[in-house]
Design an enzyme around this catalytic site. Structure first.
Site, PDB file in Angstrom:
ATOM      1  N   LYS A 119       0.838  -1.206   0.000  1.00  0.00           N
ATOM      2  CA  LYS A 119       0.000   0.000   0.000  1.00  0.00           C
ATOM      3  C   LYS A 119       0.869   1.250   0.000  1.00  0.00           C
ATOM      4  O   LYS A 119       0.568   2.231  -0.685  1.00  0.00           O
ATOM      5  CB  LYS A 119      -0.958  -0.020   1.196  1.00  0.00           C
ATOM      6  CG  LYS A 119      -2.085  -1.028   1.007  1.00  0.00           C
ATOM      7  CD  LYS A 119      -2.920  -1.199   2.248  1.00  0.00           C
ATOM      8  CE  LYS A 119      -3.968  -2.284   2.076  1.00  0.00           C
ATOM      9  NZ  LYS A 119      -4.529  -2.730   3.351  1.00  0.00           N
TER      10      LYS A 119
ATOM     11  N   LYS B 255      -3.107  -9.584 -10.230  1.00  0.00           N
ATOM     12  CA  LYS B 255      -4.211  -9.995  -9.351  1.00  0.00           C
ATOM     13  C   LYS B 255      -5.377  -9.013  -9.510  1.00  0.00           C
ATOM     14  O   LYS B 255      -5.172  -7.805  -9.501  1.00  0.00           O
ATOM     15  CB  LYS B 255      -3.737  -9.973  -7.890  1.00  0.00           C
ATOM     16  CG  LYS B 255      -4.831 -10.255  -6.871  1.00  0.00           C
ATOM     17  CD  LYS B 255      -4.429  -9.826  -5.474  1.00  0.00           C
ATOM     18  CE  LYS B 255      -5.377  -8.833  -4.867  1.00  0.00           C
ATOM     19  NZ  LYS B 255      -6.472  -9.205  -4.075  1.00  0.00           N
TER      20      LYS B 255
ATOM     21  N   LYS C 248      -9.938  -4.355  -6.425  1.00  0.00           N
ATOM     22  CA  LYS C 248     -10.737  -3.124  -6.511  1.00  0.00           C
ATOM     23  C   LYS C 248      -9.822  -1.938  -6.745  1.00  0.00           C
ATOM     24  O   LYS C 248     -10.186  -0.979  -7.399  1.00  0.00           O
ATOM     25  CB  LYS C 248     -11.459  -2.871  -5.189  1.00  0.00           C
ATOM     26  CG  LYS C 248     -12.481  -3.883  -4.811  1.00  0.00           C
ATOM     27  CD  LYS C 248     -13.095  -3.503  -3.448  1.00  0.00           C
ATOM     28  CE  LYS C 248     -13.695  -4.703  -2.757  1.00  0.00           C
ATOM     29  NZ  LYS C 248     -12.858  -5.199  -1.655  1.00  0.00           N
TER      30      LYS C 248
HETATM   31  P1  ADP Z   1      -9.508  -6.210  -3.272  1.00  0.00           P
HETATM   32  O1  ADP Z   1      -8.083  -6.650  -3.479  1.00  0.00           O
HETATM   33  O2  ADP Z   1     -10.257  -6.173  -4.529  1.00  0.00           O
HETATM   34  O3  ADP Z   1      -9.597  -4.915  -2.484  1.00  0.00           O
HETATM   35  P2  ADP Z   1     -10.219  -7.430  -0.819  1.00  0.00           P
HETATM   36  O4  ADP Z   1      -8.843  -7.165  -0.299  1.00  0.00           O
HETATM   37  O5  ADP Z   1     -11.351  -6.664  -0.228  1.00  0.00           O
HETATM   38  O6  ADP Z   1     -10.209  -7.287  -2.402  1.00  0.00           O
HETATM   39  O7  ADP Z   1     -10.501  -8.960  -0.709  1.00  0.00           O
HETATM   40  C1  ADP Z   1     -11.696  -9.563  -0.271  1.00  0.00           C
HETATM   41  C2  ADP Z   1     -11.536 -11.063  -0.341  1.00  0.00           C
HETATM   42  O8  ADP Z   1     -11.484 -11.471  -1.701  1.00  0.00           O
HETATM   43  C3  ADP Z   1     -10.253 -11.561   0.313  1.00  0.00           C
HETATM   44  O9  ADP Z   1     -10.499 -12.805   0.923  1.00  0.00           O
HETATM   45  C4  ADP Z   1      -9.323 -11.690  -0.827  1.00  0.00           C
HETATM   46  O10 ADP Z   1      -8.304 -12.621  -0.577  1.00  0.00           O
HETATM   47  C5  ADP Z   1     -10.264 -12.148  -1.953  1.00  0.00           C
HETATM   48  N1  ADP Z   1      -9.749 -11.701  -3.227  1.00  0.00           N
HETATM   49  C6  ADP Z   1      -9.636 -10.426  -3.665  1.00  0.00           C
HETATM   50  N2  ADP Z   1      -9.119 -10.379  -4.896  1.00  0.00           N
HETATM   51  C7  ADP Z   1      -8.882 -11.666  -5.254  1.00  0.00           C
HETATM   52  C8  ADP Z   1      -8.343 -12.283  -6.419  1.00  0.00           C
HETATM   53  N3  ADP Z   1      -7.946 -11.576  -7.441  1.00  0.00           N
HETATM   54  N4  ADP Z   1      -8.240 -13.618  -6.425  1.00  0.00           N
HETATM   55  C9  ADP Z   1      -8.642 -14.365  -5.374  1.00  0.00           C
HETATM   56  N5  ADP Z   1      -9.164 -13.848  -4.245  1.00  0.00           N
HETATM   57  C10 ADP Z   1      -9.287 -12.517  -4.177  1.00  0.00           C
END
Ligand code: ADP
Ligand code: TRP
Length: 321
Positions: free
Chosen positions: A110, A189, A192
């Site tokens: 971050k 990956k 959001k």
């Molecule tokens: P983002 O990275 O989009 O902000 P979050 O950190 O809020 O997503 O993640 C919410 C959940 O979804 C977590 O358990 C995270 O590991 C899973 N997750 C987010 N992006 C992915 C991805 N690209 N592949 C697999 N799992 C994901």
């Protein structure tokens, strides 16, 4: 067995969230005691627009409900509605070494993305540990990016248990290796915050636009192609069974495959996949008060469980006198 996981309302939920965590989590409601929550306190580390956070929180709640999370079979709430999350966090800070947090990949990532290195961002994993330990969760289904956070939660639980005697269950991460990192339209990956996501509930034209933007290599139609190195394949495979996956793999390995044709198929496949949930999502959007009531009821139930743990913690730490 207690299964628990949360998701940040920091933006619209996407298919990486769905396959990486939400789908397996919703499945747990049939076979375990499921605790599912929207972590709006965590989102404060990155979202500074109050109206946006409030809107995203409602949208995330509606997404989960539309996708099948049943508040009758699980406990579903918004983190900030249960004040014990913040209280336990403060107590756990005192059992968290600086070094443990300094090693956090997610904090370093971050900062590398130019987020302000606030104390909230640094302490993020302690709040997450409190979320988990408050409910004495055994299993935490998450994507691979959360693995280190789970390790930190275990470390903190161990340190507290060492200081005050056995108190917290040590949680296990539930990571499905095959779905642990869903690629985004650029092959990184899906996230959001990377602008590379395909949201679950898009209008059809937006969905088409996102899918047509999936980055592919420059091989010609007449070339054979490598499905395992292709993020279009990496996304397509999520939506189809093993037979259709094998058939698409064959098409990649024969000359003649046009990426644009595969993308056009994928638009329809994704659209149809979420069709049964879309109707319910529209219906929920028309009844925000019902959604708020569901979340309020969930918070009451969550708080009962959180209070059991906090009574023990307050007693052990000498906060009850
Ligand atoms: P983002 O990275 O989009 O902000 P979050 O950190 O809020 O997503 O993640 C919410 C959940 O979804 C977590 O358990 C995270 O590991 C899973 N997750 C987010 N992006 C992915 C991805 N690209 N592949 C697999 N799992 C994901
Ligand atoms: N950090 C998690 C994420 O970004 C969200 C989260 C907060 C969480 N508290 C949690 C996940 C507790 C599982 C359990 O995805």
């Amino acid at each position: 067995m207690r299964v628990l996981s949360g998701i940040q309302p920091s933006g619209s939920l996407h298919i990486g969230n769905f396959f990486g965590m939400m789908r397996s989590m919703i499945g747990w409601q049939e076979k375990s005691e499921l605790y599912c929550f929207i972590v709006n306190l965590h989102a404060l580390t990155t979202v500074t627009d109050g109206a946006l956070l409030a809107r995203n929180t409602m949208e995330a709640a509606m997404d989960f409900l539309a996708l099948g999370l049943d508040p009758g079979k699980s406990t579903f709430w918004v983190q900030g509605d249960v004040p014990e999350h913040a209280e336990l966090t403060w107590i756990l800070h005192n059992h968290t070494s600086m070094g443990l947090l300094e090693r956090s990949h997610s904090y370093k990532d971050k900062i590398a993305r130019n987020l302000t290195p606030s104390h909230g961002l640094f302490a993020y994993p302690v709040l997450m540990a409190a979320d988990i330990l408050l409910y004495q969760a055994n299993l935490v289904p998450v994507g691979r990016d959360q693995k280190q956070h789970l390790e930190i939660a275990r470390d903190i639980a161990g340190a507290f248990n060492h200081a005050y005697g056995e108190t917290f269950v040590l949680p296990e991460p539930g990571i499905d290796d095959d779905l642990a990192t869903i690629p985004g339209i650029d092959g990184q990956k899906m996230s959001k915050s990377y602008g590379n996501a395909i949201d679950i509930f898009l209008e059809k034209d937006e969905l088409a636009h996102r899918v047509m933007s999936i980055v592919t290599d420059a091989r010609a139609v007449s070339d054979v192609k490598d499905p395992d190195a292709c993020n279009l394949f990496g996304i397509y495979r999520l939506f189809v069974g093993p037979e259709d996956q094998a058939e698409l793999r064959e098409r990649y390995l024969r000359p003649g495959l046009k990426y644009s044709a595969v993308k056009k198929e994928l638009i329809e496949i994704i659209w149809d996949f979420f069709a049964p949930f879309r109707e319910r999502r529209h219906e929920l959007a028309r009844r925000p008060d019902t959604v708020r009531q569901i979340m309020a009821d969930g918070a009451v139930r969550a708080r009962k469980v959180a209070t059991i743990t906090m009574d023990i913690v307050r007693e052990k730490t000498g906060l009850i006198y």
